[in-house]
Scaffold this motif. Structure first.
Motif, PDB file in Angstrom:
ATOM      1  N   GLY A 175     -53.302 112.799  28.357  1.00 10.79           N
ATOM      2  CA  GLY A 175     -53.116 113.478  29.632  1.00 10.79           C
ATOM      3  C   GLY A 175     -51.751 113.163  30.218  1.00 10.79           C
ATOM      4  N   LEU A 176     -51.273 114.024  31.083  1.00 12.24           N
ATOM      5  CA  LEU A 176     -49.994 113.814  31.764  1.00 12.24           C
ATOM      6  C   LEU A 176     -50.191 114.027  33.259  1.00 12.24           C
ATOM      7  N   TYR A 177     -49.807 113.027  34.043  1.00 10.21           N
ATOM      8  CA  TYR A 177     -49.829 113.146  35.509  1.00 10.21           C
ATOM      9  C   TYR A 177     -48.396 113.165  36.016  1.00 10.21           C
ATOM     10  N   VAL A 178     -48.085 114.090  36.931  1.00 11.28           N
ATOM     11  CA  VAL A 178     -46.739 114.207  37.507  1.00 11.28           C
ATOM     12  C   VAL A 178     -46.874 114.119  39.023  1.00 11.28           C
ATOM     13  N   ILE A 227     -50.520 117.053  24.359  1.00 10.06           N
ATOM     14  CA  ILE A 227     -50.847 117.002  25.783  1.00 10.06           C
ATOM     15  C   ILE A 227     -52.023 117.949  26.041  1.00 10.06           C
ATOM     16  N   ALA A 228     -53.170 117.348  26.394  1.00 15.95           N
ATOM     17  CA  ALA A 228     -54.398 118.129  26.574  1.00 15.95           C
ATOM     18  C   ALA A 228     -54.608 118.550  28.019  1.00 15.95           C
ATOM     19  N   THR A 229     -54.081 117.759  28.961  1.00 12.29           N
ATOM     20  CA  THR A 229     -54.194 118.095  30.387  1.00 12.29           C
ATOM     21  C   THR A 229     -52.910 117.706  31.088  1.00 12.29           C
ATOM     22  N   ILE A 230     -52.563 118.477  32.104  1.00  6.01           N
ATOM     23  CA  ILE A 230     -51.415 118.169  32.960  1.00  6.01           C
ATOM     24  C   ILE A 230     -51.892 118.293  34.397  1.00  6.01           C
ATOM     25  N   PHE A 231     -51.520 117.331  35.227  1.00  6.25           N
ATOM     26  CA  PHE A 231     -51.962 117.355  36.622  1.00  6.25           C
ATOM     27  C   PHE A 231     -50.775 117.053  37.520  1.00  6.25           C
ATOM     28  N   LEU A 245     -51.146 121.593  24.302  1.00  2.00           N
ATOM     29  CA  LEU A 245     -52.171 122.370  23.620  1.00  2.00           C
ATOM     30  C   LEU A 245     -52.305 123.754  24.244  1.00  2.00           C
ATOM     31  N   GLU A 246     -52.623 124.721  23.402  1.00  2.30           N
ATOM     32  CA  GLU A 246     -52.727 126.104  23.882  1.00  2.30           C
ATOM     33  C   GLU A 246     -53.782 126.240  24.979  1.00  2.30           C
ATOM     34  N   ASP A 247     -54.861 125.479  24.871  1.00  2.00           N
ATOM     35  CA  ASP A 247     -55.932 125.575  25.867  1.00  2.00           C
ATOM     36  C   ASP A 247     -55.857 124.449  26.887  1.00  2.00           C
ATOM     37  N   ALA A 248     -54.684 123.866  27.073  1.00  2.14           N
ATOM     38  CA  ALA A 248     -54.534 122.746  28.009  1.00  2.14           C
ATOM     39  C   ALA A 248     -54.939 123.152  29.416  1.00  2.14           C
ATOM     40  N   GLU A 249     -55.591 122.227  30.107  1.00  2.00           N
ATOM     41  CA  GLU A 249     -55.888 122.405  31.531  1.00  2.00           C
ATOM     42  C   GLU A 249     -54.657 121.942  32.312  1.00  2.00           C
ATOM     43  N   ILE A 250     -54.081 122.848  33.114  1.00  2.43           N
ATOM     44  CA  ILE A 250     -52.851 122.536  33.844  1.00  2.43           C
ATOM     45  C   ILE A 250     -53.108 122.768  35.330  1.00  2.43           C
ATOM     46  N   THR A 251     -53.291 121.666  36.058  1.00  2.00           N
ATOM     47  CA  THR A 251     -53.706 121.702  37.462  1.00  2.00           C
ATOM     48  C   THR A 251     -52.534 121.427  38.381  1.00  2.00           C
ATOM     49  N   CYS A 252     -52.525 122.091  39.526  1.00  3.14           N
ATOM     50  CA  CYS A 252     -51.598 121.746  40.597  1.00  3.14           C
ATOM     51  C   CYS A 252     -52.386 121.572  41.889  1.00  3.14           C
ATOM     52  N   GLU A 253     -52.170 120.454  42.562  1.00  2.00           N
ATOM     53  CA  GLU A 253     -52.740 120.274  43.895  1.00  2.00           C
ATOM     54  C   GLU A 253     -51.939 121.098  44.890  1.00  2.00           C
ATOM     55  N   ALA A 254     -52.632 121.553  45.939  1.00  2.00           N
ATOM     56  CA  ALA A 254     -51.973 122.359  46.960  1.00  2.00           C
ATOM     57  C   ALA A 254     -52.665 122.126  48.300  1.00  2.00           C
ATOM     58  N   ASN A 255     -51.908 122.246  49.361  1.00  2.00           N
ATOM     59  CA  ASN A 255     -52.487 122.264  50.698  1.00  2.00           C
ATOM     60  C   ASN A 255     -52.385 123.673  51.260  1.00  2.00           C
ATOM     61  N   GLY A 257     -46.612 131.401  35.820  1.00  2.16           N
ATOM     62  CA  GLY A 257     -45.736 130.385  35.236  1.00  2.16           C
ATOM     63  C   GLY A 257     -46.442 129.368  34.369  1.00  2.16           C
ATOM     64  N   GLY A 258     -47.762 129.470  34.267  1.00  5.54           N
ATOM     65  CA  GLY A 258     -48.468 128.610  33.326  1.00  5.54           C
ATOM     66  C   GLY A 258     -49.531 127.693  33.889  1.00  5.54           C
ATOM     67  N   PHE A 259     -49.640 127.577  35.211  1.00 10.72           N
ATOM     68  CA  PHE A 259     -50.713 126.756  35.769  1.00 10.72           C
ATOM     69  C   PHE A 259     -52.048 127.472  35.574  1.00 10.72           C
ATOM     70  N   THR A 260     -53.058 126.719  35.188  1.00  8.05           N
ATOM     71  CA  THR A 260     -54.365 127.325  34.895  1.00  8.05           C
ATOM     72  C   THR A 260     -55.438 126.951  35.908  1.00  8.05           C
ATOM     73  N   ARG A 261     -55.139 125.983  36.765  1.00  8.71           N
ATOM     74  CA  ARG A 261     -56.154 125.481  37.700  1.00  8.71           C
ATOM     75  C   ARG A 261     -55.479 125.060  38.998  1.00  8.71           C
ATOM     76  N   LEU A 262     -56.106 125.368  40.132  1.00  9.78           N
ATOM     77  CA  LEU A 262     -55.554 124.990  41.430  1.00  9.78           C
ATOM     78  C   LEU A 262     -56.584 124.142  42.165  1.00  9.78           C
ATOM     79  N   SER A 263     -56.104 123.039  42.767  1.00 12.56           N
ATOM     80  CA  SER A 263     -56.964 122.153  43.551  1.00 12.56           C
ATOM     81  C   SER A 263     -56.472 122.159  44.994  1.00 12.56           C
ATOM     82  N   LEU A 264     -57.287 122.703  45.895  1.00 13.97           N
ATOM     83  CA  LEU A 264     -56.884 122.897  47.284  1.00 13.97           C
ATOM     84  C   LEU A 264     -57.459 121.813  48.196  1.00 13.97           C
ATOM     85  N   GLY A 265     -56.602 121.182  48.987  1.00  5.81           N
ATOM     86  CA  GLY A 265     -57.041 120.159  49.931  1.00  5.81           C
ATOM     87  C   GLY A 265     -57.484 120.766  51.246  1.00  5.81           C
ATOM     88  N   VAL A 266     -58.697 121.295  51.265  1.00  5.99           N
ATOM     89  CA  VAL A 266     -59.241 121.934  52.467  1.00  5.99           C
ATOM     90  C   VAL A 266     -59.736 120.880  53.462  1.00  5.99           C
TER      91      VAL A 266
END
Length: 377
Positions: free
Chosen positions: A4-7, A54-58, A86-96, A111-120
């Motif tokens: 996994g990769l965390y940024v 790289i299987a996941t990016i966050f 990886l072609e099926d990598a989960e690529i998450t971005c946090e957002a407010n 641009g390639g992000f596959t998942r969004l995590s919203l801080g509600v």
């Protein structure tokens, strides 16, 4: 080897009164310097790991979406240049909610992000104001709806145990969120951490925190409503529809390997746990000066690694496979904790079948810290 990769993006529009994360407000100049240093550091840290997949990016923070979509996509492109994603990598971005709109979300998805995590956090304006959040309930509703249109996979973060919160206001937030159709919900109990404005307000008597009984009630209420809406309670604070568990966080809970890039980011590679320089300016200077960015590092021996693996795995519905952990770490967990295992089962805190220890959602997860501590000794 899958990794996994965390940024980390340590900047926010404003600092919430309860937050003790490595984040803060910064001028535009510092944010741009950090972005350049971050990309340089990614190249230096990731390129030597070219044999890993790289299987996941966050992308987490802070608030990554304080940056324009083009900047975030640019960092993601840098990752792709340096490593085999990886072609099926989960690529998450946090957002407010206050930092995104429909156009920006569509650009991120393209641009390639596959998942969004919203801080509600809440859909009650009084609760949001108390927490010091920058968005309103209506803005949060708009953001979730826009995310639902742009992404196939969205997650929403919520907080319970907010001073003044009631079962009715919590139920109203949960009900609205369910109607907005996220794939994943994280529901966290509010922690009053030292060295935060909220802690100082509590100490001064300006805010009265809710007691443990109220927190337990909110936890049970979330479980009932979310499970009733078809979500699986797969980790203490996390619920997901089938196939929508956060794969990146599962890497953490399974004690698998990951690289952290950015100020304060943690890594776990080749049995070594490390963390980067936390201060953004100091981190930038280290990158630009080609100095080491790792501030602390620790190599875990077999017993320590076993204890951490159990602690993390017990957070999940999968539980901890004590026999597999024993074989991997070279320790005999069952023999060393036979009385504890029998007591946990007898008290209804856990189940233990074929070497797998699972805490019960009804009672065991509420006692997770106390149980895990027994295995860390």
């Amino acid at each position: 080897m899958k990794t996994g990769l965390y940024v980390h993006f340590p900047f926010c529009i404003s600092k919430c009164i309860y937050c003790d994360f490595n984040s803060g407000v910064a001028p535009e100049q510092l944010r741009q310097e950090y972005l350049a240093a971050l990309e340089t550091s990614i190249r230096r840290r990731l390129c030597p790991l070219a044999d890993r997949q790289i299987a996941t990016i966050f992308f987490g923070g802070g608030t990554p979406t304080l940056y324009p979509a083009a900047d975030l996509v640019g960092v993601l492109d840098t990752v792709r240049e340096c490593a085999g994603v990886l072609e099926d990598a989960e690529i998450t971005c946090e957002a407010n909610p206050e930092t995104v709109d429909a156009d920006k979300l569509r650009a991120m998805r393209a641009g390639g992000f596959t998942r969004l995590s919203l801080g509600v956090q809440s859909l009650d304006d009084a609760e949001l104001r108390l927490l010091g959040r920058a968005h309103t309930a209506d803005r949060a509703r708009e953001a979730v709806s826009a995310a639902r249109e742009a992404f196939d996979n969205i997650s929403v973060d919520l907080i319970y145990g907010i001073p003044g919160q009631t079962p009715d206001t919590w139920a109203a937030t949960l009900g609205e969120i369910i109607d907005l159709r996220p794939d994943h919900v994280s529901a966290y109990g509010l922690m009053i951490e030292e060295e935060t404005p909220l802690y100082e307000m509590v100490e001064a008597g300006e805010v009265v925190p809710l007691d443990d009984e109220a927190h337990i009630g909110f936890y049970e209420q979330a479980g009932e409503m979310l499970r009733g809406a078809g979500f699986s309670h797969y980790e203490i604070s996390n619920y997901a529809h089938e196939g929508r568990q956060c794969r990146h966080n599962l890497i953490y809970w399974r004690n698998q390997e990951y690289l952290g890039c950015g100020a304060g980011a943690a890594s776990y590679l080749d049995g070594e746990r490390s963390s980067n320089i936390a201060d953004a300016r100091t981190y930038i200077n280290a990158v630009n000066g080609e100095w080491p960015v790792i501030a602390e590092a620790e190599h875990l021996d077999g017993r320590a690694r076993a204890g951490e693996s159990i602690m993390l795995a017990l957070r999940t519905a999968e539980g901890a496979d004590l026999r597999a952990i024993s074989a991997d770490c070279g320790v005999d967990i069952e023999a060393g904790h036979a009385e504890l295992l029998a007591w946990l089962v007898e008290e209804g805190i856990a189940t233990y079948e074929e070497g797998v220890l699972r805490l019960t959602p009804e009672r065991g997860w509420l006692l997770h810290s106390e149980v895990a501590r027994r295995f860390l000794v």
